[in-house]
Design a protein around this motif. Structure first.
Motif, PDB file in Angstrom:
ATOM      1  N   VAL A   1       0.984  -1.170  -0.030  1.00 36.66           N
ATOM      2  CA  VAL A   1      -0.048  -0.066  -0.094  1.00 36.66           C
ATOM      3  C   VAL A   1       0.835   1.203   0.036  1.00 36.66           C
ATOM      4  CG1 VAL A   1      -1.595   1.139   1.516  1.00 36.66           C
ATOM      5  CG2 VAL A   1      -1.684  -1.259   1.185  1.00 36.66           C
ATOM      6  N   SER A   2       0.758   2.180  -0.809  1.00 36.04           N
ATOM      7  CA  SER A   2       1.357   3.384  -0.981  1.00 36.04           C
ATOM      8  C   SER A   2       0.807   4.426  -0.196  1.00 36.04           C
ATOM      9  CB  SER A   2       1.650   3.779  -2.656  1.00 36.04           C
ATOM     10  OG  SER A   2       0.412   4.025  -3.154  1.00 36.04           O
ATOM     11  N   THR A   3      -0.425   4.605  -0.171  1.00 35.40           N
ATOM     12  CA  THR A   3      -1.130   5.707   0.385  1.00 35.40           C
ATOM     13  C   THR A   3      -2.458   5.159   0.894  1.00 35.40           C
ATOM     14  OG1 THR A   3      -2.077   6.594  -1.656  1.00 35.40           O
ATOM     15  CG2 THR A   3       0.025   7.618  -0.640  1.00 35.40           C
ATOM     16  N   CYS A   4      -2.884   5.846   1.971  1.00 36.66           N
ATOM     17  CA  CYS A   4      -4.287   5.302   2.522  1.00 36.66           C
ATOM     18  C   CYS A   4      -4.831   6.404   3.180  1.00 36.66           C
ATOM     19  CB  CYS A   4      -4.265   3.904   3.401  1.00 36.66           C
ATOM     20  SG  CYS A   4      -5.898   3.642   4.057  1.00 36.66           S
ATOM     21  N   GLU A   5      -6.194   6.920   2.807  1.00 37.22           N
ATOM     22  CA  GLU A   5      -6.872   8.138   3.153  1.00 37.22           C
ATOM     23  C   GLU A   5      -8.352   8.028   3.655  1.00 37.22           C
ATOM     24  OE1 GLU A   5      -6.490  10.936   0.335  1.00 37.22           O
ATOM     25  OE2 GLU A   5      -4.553  11.129   0.273  1.00 37.22           O
ATOM     26  N   ILE A   6      -8.540   8.427   4.924  1.00 36.26           N
ATOM     27  CA  ILE A   6     -10.050   8.526   5.256  1.00 36.26           C
ATOM     28  C   ILE A   6     -10.465   9.872   5.334  1.00 36.26           C
ATOM     29  CG2 ILE A   6     -11.703   7.891   7.075  1.00 36.26           C
ATOM     30  CD1 ILE A   6     -10.150   5.326   7.828  1.00 36.26           C
ATOM     31  N   ASN A   7     -11.392  10.303   4.518  1.00 34.24           N
ATOM     32  CA  ASN A   7     -11.907  11.614   4.401  1.00 34.24           C
ATOM     33  C   ASN A   7     -10.570  12.565   3.923  1.00 34.24           C
ATOM     34  OD1 ASN A   7     -14.795  11.517   4.651  1.00 34.24           O
ATOM     35  ND2 ASN A   7     -14.436  11.136   6.874  1.00 34.24           N
ATOM     36  N   GLY A   8      -9.705  12.168   3.270  1.00 34.81           N
ATOM     37  CA  GLY A   8      -8.733  13.017   2.736  1.00 34.81           C
ATOM     38  C   GLY A   8      -7.392  13.026   3.897  1.00 34.81           C
ATOM     39  N   GLU A   9      -7.580  12.427   4.931  1.00 33.67           N
ATOM     40  CA  GLU A   9      -6.641  12.270   5.988  1.00 33.67           C
ATOM     41  C   GLU A   9      -6.105  11.205   6.009  1.00 33.67           C
ATOM     42  OE1 GLU A   9      -7.908  13.340  10.068  1.00 33.67           O
ATOM     43  OE2 GLU A   9      -9.234  14.991   9.239  1.00 33.67           O
ATOM     44  N   SER A  10      -4.654  11.134   5.848  1.00 35.37           N
ATOM     45  CA  SER A  10      -3.586  10.047   5.758  1.00 35.37           C
ATOM     46  C   SER A  10      -3.834   9.414   6.999  1.00 35.37           C
ATOM     47  CB  SER A  10      -2.182  10.642   5.243  1.00 35.37           C
ATOM     48  OG  SER A  10      -1.249   9.272   5.167  1.00 35.37           O
ATOM     49  N   ILE A  11      -3.641   8.039   6.886  1.00 38.31           N
ATOM     50  CA  ILE A  11      -3.543   7.056   7.988  1.00 38.31           C
ATOM     51  C   ILE A  11      -2.472   6.287   7.637  1.00 38.31           C
ATOM     52  CG2 ILE A  11      -6.172   7.235   8.742  1.00 38.31           C
ATOM     53  CD1 ILE A  11      -6.355   4.558   7.480  1.00 38.31           C
TER      54      ILE A  11
END
Length: 209
Positions: free
Chosen positions: A70-80
């Motif tokens: 996984v390179s990036t993961c966001e919830i509502n635009g916020e990175s987690i």
């Protein structure tokens, strides 16, 4: 393609290039049949998609697998970053988060029961296997196509080539006396054999609840 032209030619004992075009076409055909049977693409690729999860569940299901990174993961635009790729779940594209996948929920019914999260989870990831012709392919490695799938594809191509050479593709019955051959209605579009399906059955995707 799920196997190489070189391996197929070795199995057939072909040393010249006169049959290369036909064999490449057969490899593509059998590779497509295998992927159609198991229900997903096997080649390694990069994806970005938005998904949702029922709130507080620890697994979110992605649309491609096996999940490699996984390179990036966001919830509502916020990175987690507090997710984990666990082999037992990554095999079918499920990403684990111990605290649960929580986002804005919507309600349903007269009592406004919380039902599911919005499509607010955005994940960029790599899924699938290195195929035998890829530079990253290493026989037996977790990120490379399982060898039994490769072997299955080779055997399917060899079988179809030999049947084609004998003019027996689609043949269902043969009688010696007065020579009577019976062909299937789709004689030129024979699917996977029963033995091939037995090899592939453990890779078939049935969906997750």
């Amino acid at each position: 393609m799920l196997c190489t032209l070189t391996d197929v030619k070795t199995m057939l004992g072909i040393t010249d290039t006169s049959q290369d075009d036909k064999l490449n076409l057969m490899i593509k055909q059998q590779s497509a049949l295998i992927e159609g049977y198991i229900g997903y693409k096997l080649a390694r690729a990069n994806y970005t998609e938005e998904v949702h999860s029922v709130n507080d569940r620890q697994l979110v299901s992605l649309n491609h697998f096996p999940l490699q990174s996984v390179s990036t993961c966001e919830i509502n635009g916020e990175s987690i970053t507090d997710y984990k790729i666990l082999p037992e779940y990554a095999r079918w594209g499920r990403l684990y988060r111990g605290s649960g996948w929580i986002g804005p929920e919507f309600t349903r019914g007269f009592t406004h029961d919380i039902f599911a999260g919005e499509w607010c989870i955005k994940v960029s990831y790599t899924a699938g296997y290195y195929l035998p012709s890829d530079t990253g392919y290493v026989l037996g490695a977790d990120n490379s196509l399982p060898y039994d799938i490769t072997t299955c594809c080779i055997n399917c191509v060899v079988e179809k080539y030999n049947l084609d050479k004998m003019g027996a593709i689609g043949l269902k019955g043969h009688t010696e006396g007065h020579i009577s051959d019976t062909y299937s209605d789709s004689a030129n579009n024979v699917g996977l054999s029963t033995s091939a399906k037995l090899v592939l059955d453990k890779y078939v995707f049935y969906g997750v609840a």
